[in-house]
Write a protein that holds these residues in place. Structure first.
Motif, PDB file in Angstrom:
ATOM      1  N   UNK A 140      58.059  42.387  -7.286  1.00  0.00           N
ATOM      2  CA  UNK A 140      57.472  40.920  -7.861  1.00  0.00           C
ATOM      3  C   UNK A 140      58.301  40.163  -9.058  1.00  0.00           C
ATOM      4  N   UNK A 141      58.598  40.700  -9.557  1.00  0.00           N
ATOM      5  CA  UNK A 141      59.268  40.105 -10.454  1.00  0.00           C
ATOM      6  C   UNK A 141      61.045  39.832 -10.147  1.00  0.00           C
ATOM      7  N   UNK A 142      61.943  40.444  -8.706  1.00  0.00           N
ATOM      8  CA  UNK A 142      62.875  39.976  -8.745  1.00  0.00           C
ATOM      9  C   UNK A 142      62.724  38.592  -7.862  1.00  0.00           C
ATOM     10  N   UNK A 143      61.377  38.657  -7.292  1.00  0.00           N
ATOM     11  CA  UNK A 143      61.186  37.147  -6.446  1.00  0.00           C
ATOM     12  C   UNK A 143      60.432  36.067  -6.999  1.00  0.00           C
ATOM     13  N   UNK A 144      60.476  36.707  -8.362  1.00  0.00           N
ATOM     14  CA  UNK A 144      60.130  35.960  -9.176  1.00  0.00           C
ATOM     15  C   UNK A 144      59.270  34.285  -8.833  1.00  0.00           C
ATOM     16  N   UNK A 145      60.257  33.710  -9.422  1.00  0.00           N
ATOM     17  CA  UNK A 145      60.594  32.028  -9.883  1.00  0.00           C
ATOM     18  C   UNK A 145      60.572  31.814  -8.334  1.00  0.00           C
ATOM     19  N   UNK A 190      51.422  36.468 -13.934  1.00  0.00           N
ATOM     20  CA  UNK A 190      52.777  37.137 -14.141  1.00  0.00           C
ATOM     21  C   UNK A 190      53.911  37.184 -13.793  1.00  0.00           C
ATOM     22  N   UNK A 191      53.812  36.200 -12.860  1.00  0.00           N
ATOM     23  CA  UNK A 191      54.955  35.461 -12.472  1.00  0.00           C
ATOM     24  C   UNK A 191      56.240  34.754 -13.620  1.00  0.00           C
ATOM     25  N   UNK A 378      55.334  41.496 -18.156  1.00  0.00           N
ATOM     26  CA  UNK A 378      53.875  40.926 -17.255  1.00  0.00           C
ATOM     27  C   UNK A 378      52.816  41.789 -17.811  1.00  0.00           C
ATOM     28  N   UNK A 379      52.769  42.446 -18.194  1.00  0.00           N
ATOM     29  CA  UNK A 379      51.315  43.478 -18.421  1.00  0.00           C
ATOM     30  C   UNK A 379      50.564  42.600 -19.823  1.00  0.00           C
TER      31      UNK A 379
END
Length: 453
Positions: A140-145, A190-191, A378-379
């Motif tokens: 999820x973090x990899x594609x957050x933007x 979280x994004x 994110x947490x």
């Protein structure tokens, strides 16, 4: 045995693919440090490498030991606690919902979380939460933007077809199911944390980007007339940015930066209030007046009714005249805690509220201790959004302020339940992969800059 050969054998023993690269790099770093020490003692490079490899022991045994450490571990205890809270909250709402003896069924409308169909929705939510927990949150973090941009665009387009009342855009309908745009807005949190993670090691440019990434979602919520929600999300973003600064992610002066950011965060709402009172629409002025002085406006009757409902509440048991006073409390699902207080007693309401607050304080504290920095931020974001909402929800249910906040597990419809479990699934994924996920490497020039500072 050469160092690379040793690492290859060790890596083969680790079953979790996500963990292999991070473990290999960590162990390689230890071996290189040991080699440097041996070189200082006068060994040749070949001798130093051989000695460093020998110090690591058998590669198969080392790999097996690391495999036991670096593997996903399901946080079943946290999952059980979450399900336990949701069940207790449902039972309290269910009993309260069916307590209405009249034909009007007023409490049935005001306590949506006690409807039996919401038990099914909760069970579906548990499955979604566990499913997301199994997913690696770093994906999820990899594609957050991109997810943030697409989410903002999607909600902008959805806003054109959402129902509108006095400047508010509330719900969209999807295959006969109503979806709250307000609740979907929390998924940006979280994004934002994952996006901020990418700017580690940079200077004030990172702070500027951190502020710019706040604006699309906050401005989108404001454009729908949801000023209090925009303030809530903005404060949550500030908590995330503050945590990143305090963790020394950026090459800046911490005290000066935090002072300027929080001063601006206090001054801007004041300027916005002055603008609304001088240039805003009449309904916006009325809302602001109600927030600032609910007792001095006609719209403040909700606070008055809440005070009346809570007056005379017993420590345990139903207060006299509960049903009559309950009929004066409006806003579906917003005042469930007040109803619980008046029906079950102050003690039950305090235990429930304190338990929910302590649960998310525990999640916040556990997030702070995460080794992986993306997981940590994110947490923190997920935990903070719940805590900020609770700081508004509980005083609002006590009649101290007028608010339209949200409390996990209590009311607020199917959208609230699903978004709650999606966010909790992301949080639990962080805990599941805490010994697995590897850190994103910073650029070499950034690492050097941090070392020099």
């Amino acid at each position: 045995m050469k160092m690379e050969e040793y690492l290859d054998v060790m890596e083969e023993q680790i079953r979790c693919k996500q963990a292999r690269m991070g473990v290999r790099e960590e162990l390689k770093g230890h071996m290189e440090d040991q080699m440097d020490a041996y070189l200082l003692q006068g060994m040749t490079p070949e001798e130093a490498e051989a000695a460093a490899v020998m110090d690591m022991g058998d590669p198969v045994e080392t790999g097996n030991d690391l495999d036991r450490i670096h593997r996903p571990k399901m946080p079943w205890k946290s999952i059980g606690i979450i399900i336990g809270f949701s069940l207790v909250a449902f039972i309290l709402q269910y009993v309260l919902r069916i307590s209405e003896p009249s034909q009007e069924g007023m409490l049935s409308e005001w306590i949506p979380g006690g409807d039996l169909r919401y038990l099914i929705i909760n069970m579906i939510g548990w499955g979604i939460m566990v499913g997301i927990c199994y997913l690696d949150y770093t994906r999820i973090g990899k594609y957050a933007d991109w997810l943030m941009v697409l989410g903002v665009i999607g909600m902008m387009m959805s806003g054109h077809v959402a129902n509108q009342v006095n400047g508010h855009h509330y719900f969209i309908w999807f295959f006969g199911i109503s979806i709250s745009l307000d609740m979907l807005s929390f998924l940006f949190v979280p994004l934002y944390g994952a996006i901020l993670y990418r700017y580690r090691g940079q200077g004030y440019r990172a702070i500027a980007w951190g502020i710019l990434w706040m604006l699309p979602s906050v401005c989108l919520v404001m454009s729908r007339g949801r000023m209090l929600l925009a303030f809530t999300i903005g404060i949550t973003y500030m908590v995330i940015l503050t945590a990143a600064i305090c963790k020394s992610w950026f090459v800046i002066s911490k005290k000066i930066t935090l002072g300027i950011l929080w001063a601006a965060n206090l001054i801007l709402p004041l300027l916005w209030g002055i603008y609304i009172m001088s240039q805003g629409a009449s309904y916006q002025k009325n809302r602001l007046q109600v927030l600032l002085n609910p007792y001095g406006t006609e719209a403040g009757y909700q606070v008055v009714m809440l005070k009346k409902l809570l007056a005379g509440s017993r420590m345990v048991g139903t207060k006299p005249g509960f049903l009559q006073d309950a009929h004066g409390v409006v806003e579906t699902g917003n005042y469930v805690l007040s109803m619980i207080c008046a029906y079950y007693g102050v003690l039950i309401a305090v235990i429930l509220a304190a338990g929910i607050v302590m649960l998310f304080c525990r999640f916040f504290q556990k997030s702070l201790r995460q080794k992986n920095q993306m997981g940590m931020i994110m947490g923190i974001g997920v935990s903070a959004v719940f805590l900020v909402e609770l700081l508004l929800y509980i005083p609002g249910n006590m009649g101290w302020v007028l608010g339209d906040a949200y409390c996990p597990f209590l009311g607020y419809g199917g959208s609230g339940i699903m978004v709650t479990y999606i966010l909790l699934g992301i949080l639990l994924s962080v805990y599941r992969y805490e010994n697995v996920a590897s850190e994103m490497k910073m650029e070499k020039r950034i690492r050097i800059q941090v070392i020099k500072s």
